[in-house]
Design an enzyme around this catalytic site. Structure first.
Site, short mmCIF file in Angstrom:
data_model
loop_
_atom_site.label_atom_id
_atom_site.label_comp_id
_atom_site.label_asym_id
_atom_site.label_seq_id
_atom_site.Cartn_x
_atom_site.Cartn_y
_atom_site.Cartn_z
N CYS A 127 0.82 -1.20 0.00
CA CYS A 127 0.00 0.00 0.00
C CYS A 127 0.86 1.27 0.00
O CYS A 127 1.39 1.65 -1.04
CB CYS A 127 -0.99 -0.02 1.16
SG CYS A 127 -2.34 1.18 0.99
N HIS A 233 -3.60 -4.81 0.53
CA HIS A 233 -2.99 -5.35 1.74
C HIS A 233 -3.11 -6.87 1.73
O HIS A 233 -4.14 -7.43 2.10
CB HIS A 233 -3.70 -4.80 2.99
CG HIS A 233 -3.37 -3.38 3.30
ND1 HIS A 233 -2.52 -3.02 4.32
CD2 HIS A 233 -3.76 -2.22 2.70
CE1 HIS A 233 -2.42 -1.69 4.35
NE2 HIS A 233 -3.16 -1.19 3.37
N GLU A 235 -1.94 -8.95 3.72
CA GLU A 235 -2.08 -9.49 5.07
C GLU A 235 -3.52 -9.52 5.54
O GLU A 235 -3.84 -10.17 6.55
CB GLU A 235 -1.22 -8.68 6.05
CG GLU A 235 -1.73 -7.29 6.38
CD GLU A 235 -1.31 -6.21 5.40
OE1 GLU A 235 -1.43 -5.02 5.75
OE2 GLU A 235 -0.89 -6.55 4.27
#
Length: 263
Positions: A127, A233, A235
């Site tokens: 990001c 993202h 994650e």
């Protein structure tokens, strides 16, 4: 067995009083690692090591332990998301006070990136990390997509955060597309109001948003080493969630480059 990879992760920075009240923290700056980023790295059987910044009010000086020391000791670098990149970092002035960004963190992470690149260690941006890599290597950013590209789709939805999604389109012939044979489109989260305006020289675009052409993934194509980044993202994508992009091959590719650099 080989020792686990040691992956450095740049610190997010909390400044007292600047980002709303934080219980128990009144006068001290915090450097912190978001748990989900650490867990994403750990899911690749690598160890996550946050790299703190050394600023002018630190009790230690840069000469005590330099960022190149970290680059030499660690196997790769991940840049966390977070605050906007400061427009001054790409020779512009903020168009709105809310978009002033974090110049302190910009300088710290640029020094980190330079140290890891000089050491021949892979760098992966998430990001803000994509935006900062683009700026560091000579590109520019849209300070606010909605303002500067009003015909673009919504890339950040207040109140939804990581639950806001849109499609991405992998660019044929790129390294990223090669990690996903037969896959042309996928769905990722979208949590950003800034984006790439001018791509940095020596980089290629590996994914775009098909709705408006906004850049979603980049990779350095000129010069040695592994430097890549994504606007979403990874994650935040649940493992095994068939509805969203599977970031496992992306992580494995980065960690494979880290192992190669270690050898």
């Amino acid at each position: 067995m080989d020792k686990p990879l040691l992956i450095g992760i740049s610190a997010r920075i909390y400044y007292p009083g600047s980002q709303g009240p934080l219980p128990g923290v009144f006068t001290k700056t915090l450097h912190y690692l978001e748990q989900s980023v650490a867990h994403w790295v750990l899911s690749g059987h690598a160890m996550a090591v946050m790299i703190p910044a050394v600023t002018r009010d630190s009790i230690v000086t840069r000469s005590d332990l330099t960022l190149p020391d970290y680059a030499n000791a660690l196997d790769g670098l991940v840049l966390q998301g977070g605050n906007d990149v400061a427009p001054e970092s790409y020779d512009e002035s903020p168009l709105h006070p809310d978009w002033a960004g974090d110049r302190i963190r910009d300088r710290y992470e640029m020094e980190l990136i330079d140290a890891f690149v000089q050491a021949g260690k892979p760098v992966f941006g998430i990001c803000r990390g994509l935006q900062l890599l683009n700026v560091m290597f000579g590109g520019t950013l849209l300070q606010d997509i909605k303002t500067q590209r009003p015909d673009s789709r919504v890339h950040r939805e207040p109140g939804q955060y990581e639950r806001h999604y849109h499609d991405i389109e992998l660019q044929p012939g790129t390294h990223l597309a090669g990690l996903y044979p037969g896959l042309q489109r996928a769905t990722t989260n979208s949590i950003h109001h800034q984006g790439i305006k001018d791509l940095a020289p020596g980089f290629v675009i590996e994914a775009r948003c098909p709705d408006d052409g906004m850049v979603e993934a980049i990779r350095r194509s000129e010069g040695p080493g592994y430097v890549a980044a994504v606007q979403w993202h990874p994650e935040f994508h649940g493992p095994g969630d068939a509805a969203t992009f599977d970031d496992t091959p992306l992580l494995n590719d980065f960690l494979a480059a880290c192992r190669a650099a270690r050898r």
